[in-house]
Design an enzyme around this catalytic site. Structure first.
Site, short mmCIF file in Angstrom:
data_model
loop_
_atom_site.label_atom_id
_atom_site.label_comp_id
_atom_site.label_asym_id
_atom_site.label_seq_id
_atom_site.Cartn_x
_atom_site.Cartn_y
_atom_site.Cartn_z
N HIS A 26 45.78 33.29 43.51
CA HIS A 26 46.09 32.22 44.73
C HIS A 26 47.71 32.06 44.44
O HIS A 26 48.41 32.46 43.59
CB HIS A 26 45.48 30.76 44.13
CG HIS A 26 45.97 30.25 43.09
ND1 HIS A 26 46.92 29.53 42.59
CD2 HIS A 26 45.18 30.18 41.90
CE1 HIS A 26 46.75 29.29 41.40
NE2 HIS A 26 45.86 29.66 40.84
N THR A 50 51.33 27.06 42.77
CA THR A 50 51.01 25.43 43.22
C THR A 50 52.11 24.70 42.75
O THR A 50 52.95 25.05 41.75
CB THR A 50 49.59 25.06 42.34
OG1 THR A 50 50.05 25.31 40.80
CG2 THR A 50 48.42 26.04 42.70
N TRP A 56 51.67 22.61 40.26
CA TRP A 56 51.87 22.66 38.61
C TRP A 56 52.15 23.80 38.17
O TRP A 56 52.63 23.91 37.12
CB TRP A 56 50.35 22.18 38.31
CG TRP A 56 50.12 20.62 38.46
CD1 TRP A 56 50.83 19.92 38.97
CD2 TRP A 56 48.87 20.02 37.76
NE1 TRP A 56 50.30 18.58 38.75
CE2 TRP A 56 49.12 18.67 37.91
CE3 TRP A 56 47.85 20.39 37.04
CZ2 TRP A 56 48.02 17.75 37.44
CZ3 TRP A 56 46.79 19.55 36.58
CH2 TRP A 56 47.00 18.26 36.80
N ASN A 57 52.07 25.04 38.73
CA ASN A 57 52.49 26.38 38.30
C ASN A 57 53.93 26.06 38.59
O ASN A 57 54.56 26.54 37.43
CB ASN A 57 52.08 27.28 39.39
CG ASN A 57 50.79 27.99 39.53
OD1 ASN A 57 50.13 28.12 40.54
ND2 ASN A 57 50.16 27.98 38.16
N ARG A 114 43.24 25.59 46.10
CA ARG A 114 44.20 26.51 46.26
C ARG A 114 43.80 27.84 46.31
O ARG A 114 44.51 28.79 47.00
CB ARG A 114 45.13 26.50 44.81
CG ARG A 114 44.15 26.63 43.59
CD ARG A 114 45.17 26.20 42.07
NE ARG A 114 44.36 26.72 40.94
CZ ARG A 114 43.64 25.67 40.37
NH1 ARG A 114 43.35 24.57 40.84
NH2 ARG A 114 43.13 25.99 39.29
N GLU A 131 38.60 28.64 37.99
CA GLU A 131 39.30 28.79 37.00
C GLU A 131 38.44 28.46 35.53
O GLU A 131 37.81 27.59 35.74
CB GLU A 131 40.77 28.54 37.27
CG GLU A 131 41.50 28.30 35.92
CD GLU A 131 41.93 29.92 35.76
OE1 GLU A 131 41.05 30.62 35.39
OE2 GLU A 131 43.18 30.21 35.62
#
Length: 203
Positions: free
Chosen positions: A9, A12, A14-15, A58, A82
């Site tokens: 994906h 995000t 948070w990434n 996501r 995930e």
């Protein structure tokens, strides 16, 4: 021959901030939305028999960009979600190291041995993801699929389909919106055709 395109994906929020997200619903960032659109355009000239996604938002949002361009529907498979990081979800590397000293390094060196606190093991993750992909393969020969999933999930699938040790799962780079292609020859073997392709993101 069955061709499987695995897509991680898009980025995000948070990434972007370095937080482990696992099974938590986290939205794509502005960059992640752009990556999803660029990924869709890469598949423009490729004939597909299906677009399949993890049920996490996501991955779904990334898959829907491909589906929209191809005028297809997205098939959702929960088992492609995930790894459930348990108590680590929402925390940074530094926070995890503070509360569980040495454990995160153990995960990267020996994922096959680690049970995450109140989460999954990598062996559990691999069992469900590989079973899901094998069921897709069993649908018949001469098909091509896009499968949108997640970093740890795709790593365990690669190990499972190539029959290599799970402890090597973190030996693969896997960037947001990276494309990995595997070719399966019925009754014979699976070949890693290319891995973590990201040239489509350079715009």
């Amino acid at each position: 021959m069955i061709t499987l395109y695995f897509v991680r994906h898009g980025q995000t929020v948070w990434n972007e901030s370095g937080r482990y997200q696992g099974s938590t619903e986290v939205a794509l960032s502005a960059l992640g939305k752009k990556q999803a659109k660029l990924t869709a355009h890469w598949f423009e000239g490729i004939s597909l028999n299906g677009i399949i996604s993890s049920s996490l938002g996501r991955a779904m949002e990334t898959a829907k960009e491909i589906a929209k361009l191809k005028s297809m529907n997205v098939e959702v498979i929960d088992a492609l979600q995930e790894l459930h990081f348990g108590d680590w979800e929402g925390k940074t590397f530094e926070e995890i190291e503070h509360y569980w000293p040495g454990m995160i390094e153990e995960m990267y060196h020996h994922p096959e041995l680690l049970q995450l606190p109140h989460g999954e093991s990598f062996a559990d993750l691999q069992r469900r993801t590989v079973q899901a992909v094998e069921e897709i393969i069993d649908r018949g020969d001469n098909k091509t699929y896009v499968i949108v999933s997640h970093g740890a999930a795709i790593r365990t699938i690669i190990c499972g389909l190539l029959d290599i040790p799970l402890k090597t799962a973190w030996n693969f780079s896997l960037y947001n919106a990276g494309i990995t292609c595997m070719t399966h020859y019925m009754g014979d073997r699976t070949i890693l055709t290319f891995h973590n392709f990201t040239d489509h993101l350079i715009k």
